[in-house]
Scaffold this active site. Structure first.
Site, short mmCIF file in Angstrom:
data_model
loop_
_atom_site.label_atom_id
_atom_site.label_comp_id
_atom_site.label_asym_id
_atom_site.label_seq_id
_atom_site.Cartn_x
_atom_site.Cartn_y
_atom_site.Cartn_z
N SER A 50 0.57 -1.16 0.11
CA SER A 50 -0.03 0.11 0.02
C SER A 50 0.81 1.37 0.07
O SER A 50 1.65 1.26 -0.87
CB SER A 50 -1.10 -0.07 1.32
OG SER A 50 -2.11 0.91 0.83
N ASP B 246 -5.67 -3.30 -2.75
CA ASP B 246 -4.48 -3.21 -1.63
C ASP B 246 -4.06 -4.47 -1.15
O ASP B 246 -4.57 -5.53 -0.93
CB ASP B 246 -5.37 -2.42 -0.47
CG ASP B 246 -4.33 -1.74 0.52
OD1 ASP B 246 -3.38 -2.34 0.72
OD2 ASP B 246 -4.89 -0.70 0.81
#
Length: 296
Positions: free
Chosen positions: A39, A152
């Protein structure tokens, strides 16, 4: 030379703390020989591997107008916010650079919705890998790549210790977690976050709708889940050293003062430098003993 591998965890706006960690490690004379990220940690990892120094990354982050970074998602995209401006920003600072062109080994993580699995991103352009690893489900659009539908990486591997160890199996892994343990309280207030990242007129409209309350519940739930998965992964795949900057009061989409959050990363790293020195002594002693046994 004091060589280490680094694993940078996810955490949205908290991610500037990673810059401070990298700076403090370099200042202490550590050579980061490999870097993995998830991320926002993937974004910092990619920029660092591409050749940007911690000072330069901080400069890039500080120059971004956080009020204009995101916009409402397109009607045909399954996301509240779009990443078009982030895409353009990455084009400017990475100029099409690929993993094959990084100065040190680098890999990012993503979660594949089509195959229900964790994915390692270490080929192709850095930009596309970043757009995949930062794609918080429902908030930012998934990234399509071949048969994969990527979101993600923090969903499955919030702090990619295992990936950093794969990149440099002979080196100690220093991991950076941007989440607090589950025993600590945390909360999100989406209306405040929205007003700081998209135009006020749009934010005011959204915050009057039930969707803002739904997103508040969703982001809070994501945080709880992420913290639980982080603890489980760290227990299963413990790093040689864990750094935990005091950033748990910062929400995923909060507007921040980059310099202040960077400093929190520096302070957390400076506090564990004696422990890191002991890790290096133990690690070097282990490999020296192993080498002597093989030689005999």
């Amino acid at each position: 030379m004091k060589e280490i591998a680094v694993a940078l965890g996810g955490g949205g706006a908290r991610g500037s703390a990673h810059i401070g960690v990298l700076r403090a490690l370099e200042k202490e004379g550590y050579h980061i020989a490999a870097v993995a990220g998830t991320s926002i940690g993937g974004l910092v990892a990619a920029l660092y591997a591409a050749g940007y120094s911690p000072d330069e990354i901080e400069e890039k982050f500080s120059a971004v107008d956080q009020n204009k970074l995101y916009q409402l998602g397109l009607y045909n995209k399954p996301a509240l916010l779009g990443l078009g401006k982030v895409d353009n920003w990455l084009d400017k600072i990475l100029d099409g650079k690929t993993f094959a062109e990084t100065r040190i080994p680098c890999a990012l993580t993503a979660s594949d919705l089509n195959f229900n699995s964790e994915v390692t991103l270490n080929t192709g352009t850095l930009k596309n890998a970043i757009l995949a690893t930062i794609a918080i489900p429902g908030v930012f659009p998934p990234h399509a790549k071949d048969d994969h539908y990527l979101v993600d990486g923090g969903l499955l591997n919030p702090v990619p210790v295992s990936l950093a160890r794969e990149l440099a199996p002979e080196l100690p892994v220093v991991a950076v977690a941007l989440t607090a343990p589950l025993s600590s309280a945390s909360s999100y207030y989406l209306p405040a976050s929205l007003s700081s990242i998209i135009p006020n007129s749009i934010a005011k409209l959204i915050t009057r709708l039930s969707v803002s309350q739904a997103m508040d519940v969703f982001l809070h739930s994501v945080d709880i889940s992420n913290r639980a998965i982080t603890e489980l992964r760290l227990e299963k795949e413990p790093p040689d050293l864990l750094i935990r900057p005091a950033v748990d009061k910062i929400g995923l989409l909060d507007k921040i003062v980059v310099e202040d959050v960077v400093r929190l990363g520096e302070e957390a790293t400076e506090a564990v430098l004696p422990e890191l020195a002991r890790v290096m002594i133990r690690f070097n002693g282990f490999f020296n003993t192993l080498f002597r046994r093989k030689a005999s």
